[in-house]
Design a protein around this motif. Sequence first.
Motif, PDB file in Angstrom:
ATOM      1  N   LEU A 286       0.861  -1.168   0.000  1.00 51.76           N
ATOM      2  CA  LEU A 286       0.000   0.000   0.000  1.00 51.76           C
ATOM      3  C   LEU A 286       0.908   1.231   0.000  1.00 51.76           C
ATOM      4  O   LEU A 286       1.534   1.558   1.010  1.00 51.76           O
ATOM      5  CB  LEU A 286      -0.907   0.005   1.232  1.00 51.76           C
ATOM      6  CG  LEU A 286      -1.814   1.221   1.410  1.00 51.76           C
ATOM      7  CD1 LEU A 286      -2.808   1.336   0.255  1.00 51.76           C
ATOM      8  CD2 LEU A 286      -2.542   1.168   2.748  1.00 51.76           C
ATOM      9  N   ALA A 287       1.002   1.889  -1.144  1.00 52.16           N
ATOM     10  CA  ALA A 287       1.933   3.014  -1.311  1.00 52.16           C
ATOM     11  C   ALA A 287       1.226   4.324  -1.036  1.00 52.16           C
ATOM     12  O   ALA A 287       0.172   4.615  -1.611  1.00 52.16           O
ATOM     13  CB  ALA A 287       2.504   3.013  -2.731  1.00 52.16           C
TER      14      ALA A 287
ATOM     15  N   PHE B  23       2.080  -4.160   3.343  1.00 52.60           N
ATOM     16  CA  PHE B  23       3.271  -3.326   3.530  1.00 52.60           C
ATOM     17  C   PHE B  23       2.883  -1.895   3.200  1.00 52.60           C
ATOM     18  O   PHE B  23       2.792  -1.503   2.038  1.00 52.60           O
ATOM     19  CB  PHE B  23       4.392  -3.820   2.628  1.00 52.60           C
ATOM     20  CG  PHE B  23       5.685  -3.042   2.733  1.00 52.60           C
ATOM     21  CD1 PHE B  23       6.028  -2.346   3.881  1.00 52.60           C
ATOM     22  CD2 PHE B  23       6.577  -3.018   1.672  1.00 52.60           C
ATOM     23  CE1 PHE B  23       7.211  -1.633   3.983  1.00 52.60           C
ATOM     24  CE2 PHE B  23       7.772  -2.326   1.748  1.00 52.60           C
ATOM     25  CZ  PHE B  23       8.082  -1.622   2.910  1.00 52.60           C
ATOM     26  N   ALA B  24       2.605  -1.084   4.232  1.00 52.88           N
ATOM     27  CA  ALA B  24       2.197   0.313   4.059  1.00 52.88           C
ATOM     28  C   ALA B  24       3.455   1.172   3.990  1.00 52.88           C
ATOM     29  O   ALA B  24       4.138   1.376   4.990  1.00 52.88           O
ATOM     30  CB  ALA B  24       1.303   0.750   5.204  1.00 52.88           C
ATOM     31  N   LEU B  25       3.745   1.675   2.815  1.00 54.04           N
ATOM     32  CA  LEU B  25       5.005   2.375   2.556  1.00 54.04           C
ATOM     33  C   LEU B  25       4.737   3.854   2.320  1.00 54.04           C
ATOM     34  O   LEU B  25       4.008   4.221   1.391  1.00 54.04           O
ATOM     35  CB  LEU B  25       5.671   1.762   1.327  1.00 54.04           C
ATOM     36  CG  LEU B  25       6.987   2.375   0.866  1.00 54.04           C
ATOM     37  CD1 LEU B  25       8.090   2.146   1.886  1.00 54.04           C
ATOM     38  CD2 LEU B  25       7.389   1.794  -0.495  1.00 54.04           C
TER      39      LEU B  25
ATOM     40  N   GLN C 153       4.729  -1.048   8.432  1.00 56.14           N
ATOM     41  CA  GLN C 153       4.547   0.367   8.115  1.00 56.14           C
ATOM     42  C   GLN C 153       5.869   1.115   8.113  1.00 56.14           C
ATOM     43  O   GLN C 153       6.661   0.991   9.044  1.00 56.14           O
ATOM     44  CB  GLN C 153       3.591   1.023   9.129  1.00 56.14           C
ATOM     45  CG  GLN C 153       3.267   2.469   8.810  1.00 56.14           C
ATOM     46  CD  GLN C 153       2.340   3.105   9.842  1.00 56.14           C
ATOM     47  OE1 GLN C 153       2.145   2.573  10.929  1.00 56.14           O
ATOM     48  NE2 GLN C 153       1.770   4.259   9.500  1.00 56.14           N
ATOM     49  N   VAL C 154       6.087   1.881   7.044  1.00 58.57           N
ATOM     50  CA  VAL C 154       7.224   2.795   6.956  1.00 58.57           C
ATOM     51  C   VAL C 154       6.675   4.208   6.809  1.00 58.57           C
ATOM     52  O   VAL C 154       5.885   4.482   5.896  1.00 58.57           O
ATOM     53  CB  VAL C 154       8.137   2.451   5.764  1.00 58.57           C
ATOM     54  CG1 VAL C 154       9.216   3.510   5.598  1.00 58.57           C
ATOM     55  CG2 VAL C 154       8.762   1.083   5.941  1.00 58.57           C
TER      56      VAL C 154
ATOM     57  N   VAL D 286      14.476   3.354   2.495  1.00 58.59           N
ATOM     58  CA  VAL D 286      14.118   1.997   2.893  1.00 58.59           C
ATOM     59  C   VAL D 286      14.051   1.070   1.682  1.00 58.59           C
ATOM     60  O   VAL D 286      14.543  -0.068   1.719  1.00 58.59           O
ATOM     61  CB  VAL D 286      12.784   1.992   3.653  1.00 58.59           C
ATOM     62  CG1 VAL D 286      12.250   0.580   3.814  1.00 58.59           C
ATOM     63  CG2 VAL D 286      12.956   2.640   5.018  1.00 58.59           C
ATOM     64  N   LEU D 287      13.464   1.549   0.606  1.00 57.59           N
ATOM     65  CA  LEU D 287      13.380   0.719  -0.594  1.00 57.59           C
ATOM     66  C   LEU D 287      14.766   0.367  -1.124  1.00 57.59           C
ATOM     67  O   LEU D 287      15.028  -0.787  -1.500  1.00 57.59           O
ATOM     68  CB  LEU D 287      12.570   1.440  -1.673  1.00 57.59           C
ATOM     69  CG  LEU D 287      11.051   1.474  -1.445  1.00 57.59           C
ATOM     70  CD1 LEU D 287      10.391   2.458  -2.400  1.00 57.59           C
ATOM     71  CD2 LEU D 287      10.447   0.081  -1.624  1.00 57.59           C
ATOM     72  N   LYS D 288      15.657   1.336  -1.153  1.00 55.22           N
ATOM     73  CA  LYS D 288      17.020   1.057  -1.626  1.00 55.22           C
ATOM     74  C   LYS D 288      17.718   0.049  -0.715  1.00 55.22           C
ATOM     75  O   LYS D 288      18.424  -0.855  -1.191  1.00 55.22           O
ATOM     76  CB  LYS D 288      17.821   2.356  -1.698  1.00 55.22           C
ATOM     77  CG  LYS D 288      17.369   3.293  -2.808  1.00 55.22           C
ATOM     78  CD  LYS D 288      18.092   4.633  -2.743  1.00 55.22           C
ATOM     79  CE  LYS D 288      17.597   5.581  -3.821  1.00 55.22           C
ATOM     80  NZ  LYS D 288      18.215   6.926  -3.724  1.00 55.22           N
ATOM     81  N   GLN D 289      17.514   0.193   0.591  1.00 58.73           N
ATOM     82  CA  GLN D 289      18.118  -0.750   1.531  1.00 58.73           C
ATOM     83  C   GLN D 289      17.558  -2.156   1.334  1.00 58.73           C
ATOM     84  O   GLN D 289      18.301  -3.143   1.350  1.00 58.73           O
ATOM     85  CB  GLN D 289      17.864  -0.278   2.971  1.00 58.73           C
ATOM     86  CG  GLN D 289      18.616   0.979   3.374  1.00 58.73           C
ATOM     87  CD  GLN D 289      18.182   1.471   4.742  1.00 58.73           C
ATOM     88  OE1 GLN D 289      17.123   2.073   4.912  1.00 58.73           O
ATOM     89  NE2 GLN D 289      19.006   1.193   5.756  1.00 58.73           N
TER      90      GLN D 289
END
Length: 561
Positions: A218-219, A283-285, A306-307, A331-334
Amino acid sequence: MADGTHALPNGHLRTETMSGAEYIAGVLKEEGVKQIIGFPASELFDASAALDIPPLIARTQRVAVNIAEGYARATAGKELAVVTVQYGPGAESAFAGIAQAFNDRVPMLFLPTGYPRGSEAIAPNFESRRNFRHITKWCEAATQVDDLPKLMHAAISRVRNGPPAPVLLELPVDLLAERLDALPTDHRRPRRSVPQAGEREVVDLVESLLSAKTPVILAGQGVLSASATPELVELAELLNIPVMTTPNGKSAFPEDHPLALGTAGRARPATVDHFLEKADVVFALGSSLTRSYYILPVPDDKAILQVTLDEADLGKDYAVAQGVVADAASVLKQMIALIRRDYLPLGERQQPAAEIAAIRAAFMEKWMPLLTSDSMPISPYRVVWEIMQAIDPKTSIVTHDAGNPRDQFCPFYVATTPGSYIGWGKTTQLGSGLGFAIGAKLARPDATVVNLMGESAFGMVGIDFETAVRCNLPVLTIVLRNNVLGGYAKSMPIATTKYGANQVTGNYAPIAEALGGHGECVRDPAQLRPALLRALAKVKAGQAALVEVVTHEEPRLAGLR
């Protein structure tokens, strides 16, 4: 120097002071501010104009703030949006716009002037520092002119960093006239800090997604703010996870992608319901996970990751299995780096693309009779369909207004490019979409900007169509006219039956023409697309346009009826 003298390159000294207003304008110039938005009077307009920062004067304070929001969102917060209004009634009238921006989590610098010092707390004088505190993340007033350098630095630092929200610095008018010994060129531009997740947090996120059977992403708007769409696409493809967006996050994931589910709003496509129902992990990003009447809730049986940039979001409305305070792109890159380093090959993974396509096809087949209806008055869904055929989603920015226009438009419009859709939904003030559209055009003059609104929304802010005309910001506004307050009869059935309380009247295309724009009214569905194309041609030629469409009231909403 402390005595007000400054060394010149030839070694001589000069004495130089400036007014508080001139200093603030100089700082805005150092920050690269391209215009100052608002409604007079404010001492900052002249001080900024002297430095070649033009004013953008709206017709109402609320719309001025809406314009700043549209500008900030169209630039993903990368450019400083600045609004100023007069003390007293100006600040009072701006309150609604700041409240909308606070709910939309939009970074902007709000610089209302204030009553002269000593009279600000005398009733009934309105003190912004007191009254805006709960709809800004930092709300202060300057009390000494010599404090302006540190206050401006502090305010801009807060606009750039942390959870996005409006930042307010109240400026008493007598302080703005005082002189201070400071140079704007000494201002140090605050840089944005990008917080990352801890190594263990990243491992836990990745392992939770890898162990899930049917995860969904969930973006939220945080993905757009972080310009993280490429990384989100990479992660979704790497793990074969379907992606839906929040209303504010629409366009954060390209909706023509095989893994795109659409937007999880009050009205939504069937793909959202289907995959959210079967999901075991959400995954709430970049999302606050705010519960709202206008946002589809996450079912209680889902494990939520959640991020978010705001620690106050964690556990606010949902119990989360893991909460991480960090920037979405970081976070996405990591996560991607960790997966590629330690977890490839992934082995057999679910391939949901075919299932998504089948459900989407069935959904569109069900709704095509309304989207292509030849009814008279015209179906609002036919308007949605014709907009989709008339504009290029890759070079356009679209927005909607609150209520039925949002719920009828959002489930069907396919947003393919980040920032091409300004969605909003946690608080829904009628009329906000017009200012958002004007601000988006200000930020991206090469884009085709389209705003869909109802006549009640137009009634709130319609005179600011003239702002688009006067300021050479040609946007296309489409007004759905059915002569009722759409959907409100059910909330006041007796008043409606006895007194026609939900009835409104008016013709809106003539208003657009009277204000200097192009106006056209459409009653025949066969004439709708030609009218839109004519209006788009006017917009391309530099003239704001309004197409008024006579529609019928339509209660059916995707996902609800």
